[in-house]
Design an enzyme around this catalytic site. Structure first.
Site, PDB file in Angstrom:
ATOM      1  N   HIS A 154       0.814  -1.224   0.000  1.00  0.00           N
ATOM      2  CA  HIS A 154       0.000   0.000   0.000  1.00  0.00           C
ATOM      3  C   HIS A 154       0.844   1.269   0.000  1.00  0.00           C
ATOM      4  O   HIS A 154       0.339   2.337  -0.300  1.00  0.00           O
ATOM      5  CB  HIS A 154      -0.930   0.004   1.224  1.00  0.00           C
ATOM      6  CG  HIS A 154      -2.026  -1.006   1.117  1.00  0.00           C
ATOM      7  ND1 HIS A 154      -3.328  -0.660   0.806  1.00  0.00           N
ATOM      8  CD2 HIS A 154      -2.021  -2.347   1.237  1.00  0.00           C
ATOM      9  CE1 HIS A 154      -4.072  -1.757   0.769  1.00  0.00           C
ATOM     10  NE2 HIS A 154      -3.306  -2.802   1.026  1.00  0.00           N
ATOM     11  N   ASP A 362       3.364   9.285  -0.693  1.00  0.00           N
ATOM     12  CA  ASP A 362       2.190   8.496  -0.319  1.00  0.00           C
ATOM     13  C   ASP A 362       1.997   7.430  -1.376  1.00  0.00           C
ATOM     14  O   ASP A 362       2.147   7.707  -2.577  1.00  0.00           O
ATOM     15  CB  ASP A 362       0.957   9.405  -0.281  1.00  0.00           C
ATOM     16  CG  ASP A 362       0.005   9.037   0.852  1.00  0.00           C
ATOM     17  OD1 ASP A 362      -0.034   7.848   1.217  1.00  0.00           O
ATOM     18  OD2 ASP A 362      -0.697   9.930   1.345  1.00  0.00           O
TER      19      ASP A 362
HETATM   20  P1  ADQ Z   1      -3.159   5.712   4.816  1.00  0.00           P
HETATM   21  O1  ADQ Z   1      -1.761   6.203   4.990  1.00  0.00           O
HETATM   22  O2  ADQ Z   1      -3.901   5.483   6.047  1.00  0.00           O
HETATM   23  O3  ADQ Z   1      -3.189   4.421   3.923  1.00  0.00           O
HETATM   24  P2  ADQ Z   1      -5.091   7.132   2.933  1.00  0.00           P
HETATM   25  O4  ADQ Z   1      -4.949   6.518   1.617  1.00  0.00           O
HETATM   26  O5  ADQ Z   1      -5.262   8.605   2.827  1.00  0.00           O
HETATM   27  O6  ADQ Z   1      -3.863   6.897   3.920  1.00  0.00           O
HETATM   28  O7  ADQ Z   1      -6.353   6.513   3.634  1.00  0.00           O
HETATM   29  C1  ADQ Z   1      -6.931   7.074   4.726  1.00  0.00           C
HETATM   30  C2  ADQ Z   1      -8.361   6.532   4.839  1.00  0.00           C
HETATM   31  O8  ADQ Z   1      -8.794   6.661   6.165  1.00  0.00           O
HETATM   32  C3  ADQ Z   1      -9.329   7.275   3.963  1.00  0.00           C
HETATM   33  O9  ADQ Z   1     -10.308   6.409   3.512  1.00  0.00           O
HETATM   34  C4  ADQ Z   1      -9.891   8.298   4.913  1.00  0.00           C
HETATM   35  O10 ADQ Z   1     -11.205   8.721   4.597  1.00  0.00           O
HETATM   36  C5  ADQ Z   1      -9.862   7.550   6.227  1.00  0.00           C
HETATM   37  N1  ADQ Z   1      -9.612   8.508   7.309  1.00  0.00           N
HETATM   38  C6  ADQ Z   1      -8.558   9.330   7.439  1.00  0.00           C
HETATM   39  N2  ADQ Z   1      -8.701  10.113   8.532  1.00  0.00           N
HETATM   40  C7  ADQ Z   1      -9.860   9.763   9.095  1.00  0.00           C
HETATM   41  C8  ADQ Z   1     -10.571  10.219  10.240  1.00  0.00           C
HETATM   42  N3  ADQ Z   1     -10.161  11.231  10.995  1.00  0.00           N
HETATM   43  N4  ADQ Z   1     -11.725   9.591  10.529  1.00  0.00           N
HETATM   44  C9  ADQ Z   1     -12.192   8.600   9.758  1.00  0.00           C
HETATM   45  N5  ADQ Z   1     -11.577   8.163   8.656  1.00  0.00           N
HETATM   46  C10 ADQ Z   1     -10.433   8.728   8.324  1.00  0.00           C
HETATM   47  C11 ADQ Z   1      -2.227   3.566   3.265  1.00  0.00           C
HETATM   48  C12 ADQ Z   1      -1.203   4.265   2.363  1.00  0.00           C
HETATM   49  C13 ADQ Z   1      -1.906   5.100   1.311  1.00  0.00           C
HETATM   50  C14 ADQ Z   1      -2.892   4.254   0.519  1.00  0.00           C
HETATM   51  C15 ADQ Z   1      -3.793   3.478   1.448  1.00  0.00           C
HETATM   52  C16 ADQ Z   1      -4.676   2.501   0.688  1.00  0.00           C
HETATM   53  O11 ADQ Z   1      -0.307   5.045   3.144  1.00  0.00           O
HETATM   54  O12 ADQ Z   1      -0.967   5.695   0.430  1.00  0.00           O
HETATM   55  O13 ADQ Z   1      -3.674   5.087  -0.312  1.00  0.00           O
HETATM   56  O14 ADQ Z   1      -3.061   2.740   2.420  1.00  0.00           O
HETATM   57  O15 ADQ Z   1      -3.917   1.672  -0.105  1.00  0.00           O
END
Ligand code: ADQ
Length: 469
Positions: A154, A362
């Protein structure tokens, strides 16, 4: 069709409708809910007597186990989050290496494979997720497990020059090649992996994403993770709750909102982002009192030292910006560490004029896609997106910024705040086409189709001489 067994470091305590922070959890939960199967991994608890517990909710069986303190420190806090995470995000300066932690990482992977073995049926297909579990397939093979095993990374895969900073990189990558299929977020990540295989280990690179290295044949391909755009749009449309706090000052006068939602992590570029917002208020005084910035950033890994440091830094910065610019009826920056329910987030995304997503690195960044999918097509907001998010490869119609360029980001925000409706619509429509094409179901189906498909032996296309390591 064969059963799906998903293995990830953390199995979220998910019940329908509960808040889920973390992109992996969101993607995997949605995928398993549709097809049914087993989700196996750590339950998030540290306990002296870890015991496997199975619980079935709807179509998903959750098989979870705790970690003892030593395993937690060495495998999770140590090698996974203090070595692999910073290095895979190009932050060698924040990484440490400790041999005991690496051994703990290998030990926990072995223990998890042993725990999973009795739950497996012969034709199960295993889908392993993320950097905590790179050696998992190798451990399975040593236990005699012959099922198809795929892996999805990821986070970014770094260039070989960065990766080789990990002392046991060779051993680690050798275990990586025990999978039948390795998935990356972008072609850039896949290419970095290919470069390592070709240059560092004299692996063979074949047609159709096939490779041979360390005596193993496997495929490596990119599968950009997506979202469920229709569900997001419906959720965002139906949410009526706190939306009023957005788009108005306390006095009731209109005020545009810039929104950012991230886990509190140094890779997400929050410090640079706060700096850019301050620059906007400084350089473009006409936006003062006309705009507010809402940063939602629930804390994560708060017992890892670098995370404590960034938290302090952000609190200081937020206090400084508000101290400098706030007025009785205007708070320029709202900085919230609380996690929020998905439907609230989607509603806030829709109401915000700008989605500001500026990680320093990211893998993908689902927030970028969610922000776009939540917009009102008749009056969409603008996505301002870092070129270093995997999502920038697909969402080229966003306003693309370099998060290290404070003034450049401030100018991009100014431009986004002034952007005419027609341009906003054009950009939105073009991004939505991509988001629909590569949605979450597509990501899952493409990966699983390739994993279930026939294995092929690679055809030699290029082989480069090994470099001194
Ligand atoms: P993350 O680093 O966690 O994931 P991201 O892809 O932005 O980052 O996913 C975050 C998810 O959590 C989103 O669905 C978002 O809506 C949810 N989220 C974030 N903050 C929140 C909050 N305060 N309350 C509720 N929900 C919240 C890792 C990798 C990324 C990759 C993903 C998926 O680091 O690059 O995109 O996995 O593969």
């Amino acid at each position: 069709m064969s059963r799906l067994v998903v293995v990830s470091n953390r199995v979220a305590p998910i019940k329908e409708g509960k808040a889920v922070a973390g992109g992996l959890a969101v993607g995997v939960f949605d995928a398993l809910r549709d097809s049914g199967g087993v989700w196996f991994g750590w339950n998030g608890e540290v306990t002296s007597q870890p015991k496997l517990v199975c619980e079935t909710v709807g179509s998903i069986t959750y098989a979870t186990i705790g970690l003892n303190k030593r395993d937690y420190d060495q495998y999770y806090r140590g090698f996974s989050n203090a070595t692999l995470w910073p290095i895979f995000h190009y932050r060698i300066d924040l990484a440490r290496y400790n041999r005991d932690e690496y051994e703990g990482y290998r030990r926990v992977n072995r223990m998890l494979a042993e725990q999973l073995k009795p739950l497996l049926q012969p034709d199960d297909v295993l889908w392993i997720h993320d950097y905590h579990l790179i050696p998992f397939a190798e451990e399975c093979r040593q236990l005699g497990i012959r099922n198809r095993i795929g892996f999805f990374l990821h986070i970014p895969f770094p260039a070989p020059e960065i990766l080789t900073a990990i002392p046991p990189h060779n051993e680690l990558l050798k275990t990586f090649c025990s999978y039948d299929l390795i998935g990356f977020q972008t072609e850039v990540d896949r290419q970095a992996f290919e470069d390592y295989i070709a240059r560092e280990v004299r692996g063979l690179i074949g047609a159709d994403n096939a490779m041979t290295a360390y005596g193993h044949d496997f495929r490596a391909k990119h599968y950009p993770i997506g979202v469920m755009p229709d569900e997001i749009r419906k959720t965002a449309e139906s949410y009526r709750g706190r939306r009023n706090m957005i788009g108005r000052r306390e006095s009731g006068e209109p005020c545009e909102t810039i929104i950012s939602v991230d886990r509190l992590d140094y890779s997400k570029g929050l410090v640079e982002r706060f700096g850019a917002y301050e620059e906007l208020l400084d350089r473009f005084p006409e936006h003062r009192r006309q705009v507010q910035f809402l940063q939602i950033a629930p804390t994560s890994r708060s017992d890892v030292k670098t995370y404590q440091h960034i938290r302090q830094q952000l609190e200081t910065q937020a206090g400084h910006i508000n101290g400098r610019y706030a007025d009785l009826d205007w708070m320029p920056l709202h900085y919230l560490n609380k996690s929020h329910e998905r439907k609230i987030l989607m509603g806030l995304f829709r109401a915000a004029r700008i989605g500001l997503v500026t990680p320093l690195r990211d893998g993908m960044n689902l927030v970028a896609k969610e922000y776009v999918a939540a917009q009102n097509p008749d009056d969409p907001g603008v996505l301002v997106l870092s070129r270093f998010a995997g999502a920038a490869r697909e969402l080229s119609s966003a306003v693309i910024v370099n998060p290290y360029d404070r003034v450049g980001m401030a100018e991009a925000l100014d431009r986004a705040l002034r952007m005419p409706l027609e341009e906003r619509k054009d950009r939105y429509e073009s991004m939505m086409r991509v988001i629909r094409q590569n949605d979450l179901a597509g990501w899952r189906d493409n990966f699983l189709r390739d994993l279930r498909g026939p294995a092929s032996r690679p055809v030699l296309l290029r082989q480069t001489p090994a470099r001194a390591v």
